[in-house]
Scaffold this active site. Structure first.
Site, PDB file in Angstrom:
ATOM      1  N   GLY A   9       4.297 -13.694   9.860  1.00 13.94           N
ATOM      2  CA  GLY A   9       4.033 -13.803   8.345  1.00 13.94           C
ATOM      3  C   GLY A   9       4.457 -12.360   7.865  1.00 13.94           C
ATOM      4  N   ASN A  82      -1.228 -12.513  11.381  1.00  8.76           N
ATOM      5  CA  ASN A  82      -1.374 -12.260   9.954  1.00  8.76           C
ATOM      6  C   ASN A  82      -0.968 -13.262   9.021  1.00  8.76           C
ATOM      7  OD1 ASN A  82      -1.072  -9.924   7.760  1.00  8.76           O
ATOM      8  ND2 ASN A  82       0.749 -11.043   7.801  1.00  8.76           N
ATOM      9  N   TYR A 147     -10.699 -21.053   2.487  1.00  4.76           N
ATOM     10  CA  TYR A 147     -10.409 -19.865   2.914  1.00  4.76           C
ATOM     11  C   TYR A 147     -11.379 -19.264   3.839  1.00  4.76           C
ATOM     12  CZ  TYR A 147      -8.367 -15.257   2.810  1.00  4.76           C
ATOM     13  OH  TYR A 147      -7.865 -13.775   2.919  1.00  4.76           O
ATOM     14  N   ILE A 180      -6.909  -6.271  -1.310  1.00  5.31           N
ATOM     15  CA  ILE A 180      -5.783  -5.240  -0.955  1.00  5.31           C
ATOM     16  C   ILE A 180      -4.562  -5.680  -2.050  1.00  5.31           C
ATOM     17  CG2 ILE A 180      -4.341  -4.719   0.715  1.00  5.31           C
ATOM     18  CD1 ILE A 180      -7.041  -4.074   1.555  1.00  5.31           C
TER      19      ILE A 180
HETATM   20  P1  NDP Z   1       1.025 -12.350   0.974  1.00  2.00           P
HETATM   21  O1  NDP Z   1       0.959 -13.353   0.228  1.00  2.00           O
HETATM   22  O2  NDP Z   1       1.452 -11.181   0.268  1.00  2.00           O
HETATM   23  O3  NDP Z   1       1.947 -12.316   2.253  1.00  2.00           O
HETATM   24  C1  NDP Z   1       1.858 -13.757   3.140  1.00  2.00           C
HETATM   25  C2  NDP Z   1       2.903 -13.613   4.166  1.00  2.00           C
HETATM   26  O4  NDP Z   1       2.212 -14.584   4.853  1.00  2.00           O
HETATM   27  C3  NDP Z   1       4.054 -13.823   3.691  1.00  2.00           C
HETATM   28  O5  NDP Z   1       4.826 -12.884   4.513  1.00  2.00           O
HETATM   29  C4  NDP Z   1       4.196 -15.255   4.121  1.00  2.00           C
HETATM   30  O6  NDP Z   1       5.884 -15.499   4.292  1.00  2.00           O
HETATM   31  C5  NDP Z   1       3.515 -15.454   5.294  1.00  2.00           C
HETATM   32  N1  NDP Z   1       3.372 -16.967   5.561  1.00  2.00           N
HETATM   33  C6  NDP Z   1       2.313 -17.622   4.801  1.00  2.00           C
HETATM   34  N2  NDP Z   1       2.257 -18.870   5.113  1.00  2.00           N
HETATM   35  C7  NDP Z   1       3.105 -18.754   6.203  1.00  2.00           C
HETATM   36  C8  NDP Z   1       3.373 -19.821   7.218  1.00  2.00           C
HETATM   37  N3  NDP Z   1       2.798 -20.953   7.279  1.00  2.00           N
HETATM   38  N4  NDP Z   1       4.146 -19.513   8.197  1.00  2.00           N
HETATM   39  C9  NDP Z   1       4.833 -18.171   8.233  1.00  2.00           C
HETATM   40  N5  NDP Z   1       4.421 -17.134   7.395  1.00  2.00           N
HETATM   41  C10 NDP Z   1       3.771 -17.840   6.363  1.00  2.00           C
HETATM   42  O7  NDP Z   1      -0.512 -11.956   1.619  1.00  2.00           O
HETATM   43  P2  NDP Z   1      -1.212 -10.595   2.163  1.00  2.00           P
HETATM   44  O8  NDP Z   1      -0.104  -9.741   2.812  1.00  2.00           O
HETATM   45  O9  NDP Z   1      -2.027 -10.383   1.196  1.00  2.00           O
HETATM   46  O10 NDP Z   1      -1.993 -11.442   3.381  1.00  2.00           O
HETATM   47  C11 NDP Z   1      -1.612 -11.317   4.695  1.00  2.00           C
HETATM   48  C12 NDP Z   1      -2.903 -11.481   5.507  1.00  2.00           C
HETATM   49  O11 NDP Z   1      -4.140 -10.690   5.136  1.00  2.00           O
HETATM   50  C13 NDP Z   1      -3.433 -13.137   5.156  1.00  2.00           C
HETATM   51  O12 NDP Z   1      -3.759 -13.564   6.557  1.00  2.00           O
HETATM   52  C14 NDP Z   1      -4.689 -12.894   4.051  1.00  2.00           C
HETATM   53  O13 NDP Z   1      -5.371 -13.874   4.202  1.00  2.00           O
HETATM   54  C15 NDP Z   1      -5.181 -11.551   4.860  1.00  2.00           C
HETATM   55  N6  NDP Z   1      -6.160 -10.818   3.775  1.00  2.00           N
HETATM   56  C16 NDP Z   1      -5.435 -10.577   2.890  1.00  2.00           C
HETATM   57  C17 NDP Z   1      -6.244  -9.923   1.742  1.00  2.00           C
HETATM   58  C18 NDP Z   1      -5.681  -9.375   0.423  1.00  2.00           C
HETATM   59  O14 NDP Z   1      -6.597  -9.068  -0.548  1.00  2.00           O
HETATM   60  N7  NDP Z   1      -4.393  -9.293  -0.033  1.00  2.00           N
HETATM   61  C19 NDP Z   1      -7.771  -9.651   1.723  1.00  2.00           C
HETATM   62  C20 NDP Z   1      -8.170 -10.188   3.099  1.00  2.00           C
HETATM   63  C21 NDP Z   1      -7.240 -10.757   3.991  1.00  2.00           C
HETATM   64  P3  NDP Z   1       6.924 -16.279   3.338  1.00  2.00           P
HETATM   65  O15 NDP Z   1       6.785 -15.489   2.117  1.00  2.00           O
HETATM   66  O16 NDP Z   1       8.115 -15.909   4.096  1.00  2.00           O
HETATM   67  O17 NDP Z   1       6.496 -17.727   3.355  1.00  2.00           O
END
Ligand code: NDP
Length: 239
Positions: A9, A82, A147, A180
């Site tokens: 991701g 991630n 979640y 975040i």
């Molecule tokens: P975003 O929604 O900004 O980005 C999510 C990323 O994950 C994208 O690059 C997306 O790719 C990818 N993704 C989602 N589903 C899939 C899949 N099935 N296969 C491959 N790639 C996938 O999320 P964040 O950056 O905020 O979150 C990143 C991680 O951090 C997550 O695990 C989230 O739970 C965790 N987190 C985030 C917090 C926050 O406040 N933002 C807080 C706590 C944890 P694409 O767009 O190409 O589909």
């Protein structure tokens, strides 16, 4: 020889920031994405990284991504699990489909990727796995039960796997972010953000860089005696 990291991701948010951070620190970087093809290709060009379209919730896609990365860079030293999704939903409105999508994307994904990279890591007696959990996996969030369960599962996976593969010189840790500033929180209103800041001892929400600094630390030799840990990056929101 440069170390190689595979980040799931990596097209947006924290993963995208991690791609840049590792690239800037001299690592070979491979990352997966699912829907954001254009963003992924642009990032790959900017960072000389290797972008692979692979659904993190699909075991075959994940093992293919691992094989492609090893073929390109000869090994994977660090895996960052991630990729993730979130969803606000009353517990009684979580359908079987919603439940399985959440668990498969956020938790089974880490199982598939870790299992795939470990074969080679164990052979080489070296490696690092970093799982991106969430503070809601530590304390639970109302209307985000599926979640929270997926993120709590990542903490369990981290601790148990750290014990199993520690003797093979492989470290497994968790980064547990608070709120975040990414697309994942784009639905929050200005009032919501202000409230969250007020509820946070450090008085702000976090940036992707805050999380990536923790990831880089855990990936580095500076963390060579750290395994099975959950490193909170939450401004003190939960202590
Ligand atoms: P975003 O929604 O900004 O980005 C999510 C990323 O994950 C994208 O690059 C997306 O790719 C990818 N993704 C989602 N589903 C899939 C899949 N099935 N296969 C491959 N790639 C996938 O999320 P964040 O950056 O905020 O979150 C990143 C991680 O951090 C997550 O695990 C989230 O739970 C965790 N987190 C985030 C917090 C926050 O406040 N933002 C807080 C706590 C944890 P694409 O767009 O190409 O589909």
């Amino acid at each position: 020889m440069s170390k190689t990291v595979l980040i799931t991701g990596g097209s947006r948010g924290i993963g995208r920031c991690a791609v840049k951070a590792f690239a800037n620190n001299g690592y070979n970087v491979a990352f997966t994405y699912l829907n954001s093809e254009e963003k992924a290709e642009k990032l790959a060009t900017e960072c000389s990284a290797f972008a692979i379209k692979a659904d993190a919730s699909n075991s075959k896609d994940v093992s293919n991504a691992v094989d492609l990365t090893i073929k390109k860079f000869s090994k994977i030293d660090i895996l960052v699990n991630n990729a993730g999704i979130d969803e606000f939903c009353l517990f009684t409105d979580i359908t079987d489909e919603k439940w399985h999508k959440m668990i498969d994307t956020n938790l089974s994904s880490a199982f598939y990727a870790s299992r795939s990279v470990l074969k080679d890591m164990i052979k080489r007696q070296d490696g690092v796995i970093i799982n991106i959990s969430s503070m809601w996996g530590e304390v639970g969030a109302s209307c985000e039960v599926h979640y929270s369960v997926s993120k709590a599962g990542l903490i369990g996976l981290t601790k148990a796997l750290a014990k199993e593969v520690g003797p093979s010189n492989i470290r497994v840790n968790c980064v547990s972010p608070g709120v975040i500033d990414t697309d994942m929180n784009a639905h929050l209103t200005n009032e919501d953000i202000e409230q969250l800041k007020n509820d946070t001892p450090l008085g702000k929400i976090g940036t992707c860089e805050d999380v990536c600094n923790a990831i880089l630390f855990l990936a580095s030799d500076k963390a060579s005696f750290v395994t099975g840990q959950v490193l909170g990056v939450n401004g003190g929101y939960i202590i």
